[in-house]
Design an enzyme around this catalytic site. Structure first.
Site, PDB file in Angstrom:
ATOM      1  N   TRP A  55      44.734  33.951  32.643  1.00  0.00           N
ATOM      2  CA  TRP A  55      44.052  32.640  33.025  1.00  0.00           C
ATOM      3  C   TRP A  55      44.214  31.789  31.783  1.00  0.00           C
ATOM      4  O   TRP A  55      42.876  31.129  31.499  1.00  0.00           O
ATOM      5  CB  TRP A  55      43.309  32.628  33.802  1.00  0.00           C
ATOM      6  CG  TRP A  55      44.096  33.094  35.319  1.00  0.00           C
ATOM      7  CD1 TRP A  55      45.084  31.999  35.993  1.00  0.00           C
ATOM      8  CD2 TRP A  55      43.371  34.650  36.009  1.00  0.00           C
ATOM      9  NE1 TRP A  55      44.960  32.996  37.085  1.00  0.00           N
ATOM     10  CE2 TRP A  55      44.203  33.960  37.215  1.00  0.00           C
ATOM     11  CE3 TRP A  55      42.691  35.380  35.451  1.00  0.00           C
ATOM     12  CZ2 TRP A  55      43.669  35.203  38.374  1.00  0.00           C
ATOM     13  CZ3 TRP A  55      42.457  36.010  36.687  1.00  0.00           C
ATOM     14  CH2 TRP A  55      43.444  36.210  37.619  1.00  0.00           C
ATOM     15  N   HIS A  56      45.035  32.502  30.316  1.00  0.00           N
ATOM     16  CA  HIS A  56      44.409  32.607  28.806  1.00  0.00           C
ATOM     17  C   HIS A  56      45.163  31.180  28.192  1.00  0.00           C
ATOM     18  O   HIS A  56      45.643  31.359  27.276  1.00  0.00           O
ATOM     19  CB  HIS A  56      43.576  33.180  27.914  1.00  0.00           C
ATOM     20  CG  HIS A  56      42.489  33.757  28.743  1.00  0.00           C
ATOM     21  ND1 HIS A  56      42.404  35.948  28.649  1.00  0.00           N
ATOM     22  CD2 HIS A  56      41.763  33.580  29.412  1.00  0.00           C
ATOM     23  CE1 HIS A  56      41.486  35.661  28.801  1.00  0.00           C
ATOM     24  NE2 HIS A  56      40.758  34.968  29.889  1.00  0.00           N
TER      25      HIS A  56
END
Length: 497
Positions: free
Chosen positions: A431-432
């Site tokens: 989720w970066h």
């Protein structure tokens, strides 16, 4: 406990999904998610807090003194030193044993070696988010609207004499929770501006919906072109994550990311664990919770309350030993591979179509291979031995993880899988994701959108690379950093009148 048992447990996880976020599956076949709550991803993430490196700050061109002041401003409210219990301590000691050195103790700083980082969970286990920073706000001058979705930015044309003209952002169209449309306008004649902070998926999507993007793509969706800007939505990146699940013969505490090994070859090693039943509720599955959604393979329309309840009941029927263990994961720095984002339709509530091109660049794949190699050595280390079954060699753990439904990619059935194939087959998101409105391409160094006036984008969509091992600290810092810069510029302008 047999391999078949653990494969069944991991397969069961694939049917579970419930979350306050919005699930999205990119063309790459990796399940991802987009935060839809006040506070954004800090309300949903694993909580790790760590700063960007000094090199990153210099490369971006930020003022180092103001950056440090802004980090401290954030840390007074949301950052804490995590308690170090058995699993995280074993991973820390394993990292040191296999040579991820030096050991730097507890620090927010990004430094090579092994360290204990910060957490947005306090000593009582309560999550603190970006929304907590509102305690700094002046409530007399701020209005916060919840359940309000911006559909597009409004522009007028600023004729500066002669033939040249520039679009000027002067308002937004949004809808409330009842679907009623509203318009909000900037005060005319002021230096006010619109600041977009919708994230790496939302900000380029909103610019396109507002008429800023590749002209041919906008016309395909019957969107009036305000500015032909083909770089909006380009340069999308997501740091690929690959993990090995390790069943434990001993009880394991619930822990998210607390320790990180920052290697010199570009891979970051982290871990999470979970003894997933507790004395209060058998419906709290900790890391493997129905709220996580990382392992969801069920199409969105099939994620009904009934399906979720059935999955929870099936999970509750498992023996408690099925939930002992955790993951050791690696994420690569950068990454070098890039993709793009485009509109699926003109509904801002729907996700755009994103392609990240995981491991398209062979240098990313090489970093993953070295990262998995390091994890294998940690699992085999003396420090980690209390949390590993003697009769489950690392090769068995690799095959067990590779054959579980961690994404929607086809699985390979060969038993002698290479680490390169393992990386490709088991890739997940951490989720970066970032990019889409990058500095120098879509915005300038003051985050003003190039080619228009009175509009800035300030969030992770402007990053060329993800800062530090985990970006949330820097995203929060950047909000305060740019707020101070903007107010200072206005003060100087007023004094020179």
């Amino acid at each position: 406990m047999g391999l078949g048992f653990w494969l069944w447990r991991l397969t069961l996880l694939s049917a579970i999904f419930f979350s306050p976020n919005q699930c999205t599956c990119q063309k790459d076949g990796v399940v991802n998610s987009r935060a839809r709550v006040l506070g954004g991803g800090s309300c949903l993430n694993a909580g790790f807090y760590t700063r960007a490196s000094p090199h990153y700050v210099r490369e971006v061109g930020w003022d180092g003194k103001l950056v440090n002041e802004s980090y401290r401003w954030v840390e007074r409210v949301v950052a804490f030193q995590p308690p170090m219990r058995q699993w995280q301590s074993a991973v820390r000691d394993g990292l040191i044993e296999v040579g991820v050195l030096p050991y730097n103790g507890f620090t927010y700083d990004h430094v090579y070696g092994t360290k204990v980082g910060g957490s947005i969970f306090d000593q009582n286990g309560h999550r603190h988010t970006a929304a907590d920073l509102l305690e700094y706000a002046n409530t007399n001058t701020m209005t916060l609207l919840l359940h309000a979705i911006v559909h597009r930015i409004l522009f007028i044309t600023n004729n500066k004499g002669g033939s040249s003209s520039r679009p000027v952002a002067h308002g937004v169209v949004f809808k409330d929770e009842h679907g009623r449309e509203h318009m909000a306008y900037l005060k005319q004649g002021s230096r006010n501006e619109i600041i977009v902070s919708a994230g790496a998926l939302g900000s380029p999507q909103l610019l396109m919906l507002s008429g800023i993007g590749a002209a041919h793509h906008l016309r395909e969706h019957n969107i009036s072109v305000v500015l032909d800007q083909p770089l909006v939505g380009q340069g999308m990146s997501d740091n690929p994550m690959n993990a090995i699940f390790v069943p434990s013969p001993a009880p394991v505490e619930v822990s998210l990311i607390q320790v990180v090994g920052i290697t010199d070859f570009g891979s970051y090693i982290e871990a999470a664990s979970g003894e997933n039943f507790n004395h209060r509720s058998r419906r709290d599955f900790g890391m493997f919770s129905p709220k996580i959604g990382q392992f969801s393979k069920l199409p969105p329309k099939q994620r009904t309350p009934e399906a979720i309840e059935k999955a929870i009941e099936r999970m509750e029927s498992l023996d408690q030993d099925a939930f002992k263990g955790g993951f050791i994961l690696e994420k690569i720095m950068g990454p070098i591979s890039r993709g793009h984002l485009e509109l699926q339709n003109t509904d801002p509530n729907e996700n755009p179509i994103v392609t990240f091109n995981y491991f398209q660049d062979p240098r990313d794949l090489e970093m993953c291979i070295q990262g998995i190699n390091t994890i294998e050595r940690i699992i085999s280390s003396k420090a980690f031995s209390p949390f590993k079954y003697d009769n489950m060699p690392v090769s068995m753990l690799l095959n067990m993880t590779a054959n579980s439904p961690v994404n929607l990619l086809p699985k390979h059935t060969n038993t002698s899988m290479s680490l390169a194939q393992f990386c490709r087959d088991t890739v997940m998101t951490i989720w970066h994701y970032h990019g889409g409105c990058q500095v120098g391409r879509v915005v300038d160094t003051d985050y003003k959108v190039l080619g228009v006036d009175a509009l800035r984008v300030i969030d992770g969509s402007t990053f060329n690379y993800s800062p530090g091992t985990n970006p949330q600290a820097t995203v929060m810092m950047l909000g305060r950093y740019m707020g101070v810069k903007i107010l200072t510029e206005r003060l100087v302008a007023d004094e020179t009148k």
